[in-house]
Scaffold this motif. Structure first.
Motif, short mmCIF file in Angstrom:
data_model
loop_
_atom_site.label_atom_id
_atom_site.label_comp_id
_atom_site.label_asym_id
_atom_site.label_seq_id
_atom_site.Cartn_x
_atom_site.Cartn_y
_atom_site.Cartn_z
N LEU A 125 -3.23 -34.45 3.45
CA LEU A 125 -3.66 -34.92 4.77
C LEU A 125 -3.18 -36.34 5.09
O LEU A 125 -2.78 -36.60 6.22
N PRO A 126 -3.21 -37.30 4.14
CA PRO A 126 -2.73 -38.64 4.48
C PRO A 126 -1.29 -38.67 4.99
O PRO A 126 -0.94 -39.48 5.86
N VAL A 127 -0.44 -37.78 4.47
CA VAL A 127 0.95 -37.74 4.92
C VAL A 127 1.03 -37.33 6.39
O VAL A 127 1.71 -37.97 7.20
N THR A 128 0.28 -36.28 6.75
CA THR A 128 0.31 -35.81 8.13
C THR A 128 -0.32 -36.82 9.08
O THR A 128 0.19 -37.06 10.18
N LEU A 129 -1.44 -37.44 8.67
CA LEU A 129 -2.07 -38.43 9.53
C LEU A 129 -1.18 -39.65 9.72
O LEU A 129 -1.10 -40.21 10.82
N THR A 130 -0.50 -40.07 8.66
CA THR A 130 0.44 -41.19 8.79
C THR A 130 1.55 -40.85 9.77
O THR A 130 1.93 -41.68 10.62
N GLY A 269 -2.86 -34.15 19.20
CA GLY A 269 -2.81 -32.74 18.83
C GLY A 269 -1.39 -32.20 18.83
O GLY A 269 -1.01 -31.41 17.95
N SER A 270 -0.59 -32.63 19.80
CA SER A 270 0.81 -32.22 19.82
C SER A 270 1.58 -32.77 18.63
O SER A 270 2.44 -32.08 18.06
N LEU A 271 1.25 -33.99 18.22
CA LEU A 271 1.91 -34.56 17.05
C LEU A 271 1.56 -33.81 15.78
O LEU A 271 2.41 -33.58 14.91
N VAL A 272 0.29 -33.42 15.64
CA VAL A 272 -0.13 -32.68 14.45
C VAL A 272 0.54 -31.31 14.41
O VAL A 272 1.01 -30.85 13.37
N SER A 273 0.59 -30.64 15.57
CA SER A 273 1.26 -29.34 15.60
C SER A 273 2.76 -29.48 15.36
O SER A 273 3.38 -28.64 14.70
N GLY A 274 3.35 -30.54 15.88
CA GLY A 274 4.77 -30.78 15.62
C GLY A 274 5.06 -31.11 14.17
O GLY A 274 6.17 -30.88 13.68
N ALA A 275 4.02 -31.62 13.46
CA ALA A 275 4.21 -31.93 12.05
C ALA A 275 4.49 -30.69 11.22
O ALA A 275 5.11 -30.78 10.16
#
Length: 356
Positions: A125-130, A269-275
């Motif tokens: 999770l830290p990688v995606t949040l960063t 939310g778009s950034l998380v989905s794009g991740a």
């Protein structure tokens, strides 16, 4: 001797700062309660959708637990797993147990990694949040620069910036990431093509998620600046001799940024989905890559954990965006219906003592 004050109405004390502070505190408390209840509702809805989706997927979940259809598990082993995981219970009982485990933070073990889901999420999770937070910050920087160029640098710059913003907003992540790798990693050699654990390795992934978000944020901020330029406060600031940069930074941007801040939660939310795509392209060990693995291997506990964590992050970001919007809003920072900053002082200014 008669009391000279007898029969006179006792003057009611005027509303002071304590009354206004108590009223504002009450509104803040109601705002917080609504946010918490709304967040719980969102998490419950996401959990319900995930539960129903899992049950609609063809196949026996017990086989996925045992390693998939290719595991050649015996009927006795399948029956034992179904009983152990409660899969032989009625659907409503399974749903109640499912919600109870989520409420107590019991996400179970990953079928694919044979590791507790909470442990996997703590690692990834830290990688995606960063990636998401850095992408949002870079998107805002690009959007503000684009808004400045399109409103302060003439018609040609405005047309060119607007065209670039619209083009950026529709770029697919996988295509943009591939182009950035070819240009900046393969041709120029400025940054690595895949993540290597250094700051240089984050440049291309962050740009890949930030550029599309910056496109529509730039259009939103630009429209706000154009509207604010025609307002009375902008004319008054120009009359006081405010410089162009000062007018843009101290006055126009505060008004123009409000719609963009309101969109930031959706942007996150778009950034998380794009991740999900970006982490696969750049080999980042985040929950995006884990989600791809979980879906392909029918790792339902990991899918549920990622969905719930993503929903919780969205709820938190939505509340933070609301607070930032109220802090930036020149009209004040109190919740809707609460007295704005200085409103009590303005109401009392210029009134005679005892006037209602």
């Amino acid at each position: 001797m008669t009391d000279p004050t007898a029969g006179r109405p006792v003057p009611r004390p005027a509303d002071g700062p304590r009354t206004a502070d108590a009223s504002a505190a009450g509104r803040w408390a109601r705002w917080a309660v609504r946010r918490v209840l709304g967040g719980i509702g969102v998490l419950w809805a996401v959990a319900t959708i995930v539960f129903v989706a899992i049950r609609l997927i063809p196949g026996d979940p017990a086989l996925a637990i045992l390693g998939g259809p290719g595991s050649q598990a015996s009927a006795e082993a399948v029956a034992q797993v179904r009983h152990e995981y409660g899969l032989d219970q009625p659907v409503l009982v399974q749903y109640a147990v499912f919600l109870g485990r989520l409420a107590t933070g019991q996400l179970g073990d990953s079928y694919a990694f044979r590791t507790p889901v909470a442990t996997l999420l703590g690692q990834q999770l830290p990688v995606t949040l960063t990636l998401a937070v850095a992408g949002l910050v870079v998107a805002w920087v690009l959007a503000i620069l684009a808004a400045w160029a399109s409103t302060q640098r003439g018609r040609i710059a405005a047309g060119l910036t607007s065209a670039l913003s619209v083009t950026a907003s529709v770029m697919p992540h996988f295509w943009l990431g591939s182009v950035l790798i070819v240009v900046f990693a393969s041709a120029l050699g400025w940054v690595p093509a895949v993540s290597d654990g250094t700051a240089r390795g984050w440049v291309l992934p962050v740009l890949t998620v930030a550029v599309p978000v910056a496109g529509y944020l730039a259009e939103t901020v630009r429209d706000g600046v154009v509207d604010a330029q025609r307002s009375a406060f902008a004319l008054a600031a120009r009359g006081r001799g405010e410089t162009r940069i000062g007018l843009f930074a101290r006055h126009l941007l505060r008004h123009a940024a409000l719609p963009g801040i309101a969109l930031s939660a959706w942007a996150f939310g778009s950034l998380v989905s794009g991740a999900v795509v970006v982490e696969s392209v750049f080999a980042l060990p985040g929950i995006g890559r884990a989600l791809v693995t979980a879906v392909t291997q029918r790792d339902m506990p990991l899918v549920v954990g990622i969905a719930m964590v993503s929903a919780a992050a969205y709820v938190v970001v939505l509340a933070v965006a609301d607070l930032v919007e109220r802090a930036v809003d020149p009209r004040g920072s109190a919740p809707q219906g609460a007295p704005r900053r200085g409103s009590a002082r303005r109401r009392g200014a210029g009134r005679p003592a005892g006037a209602r």
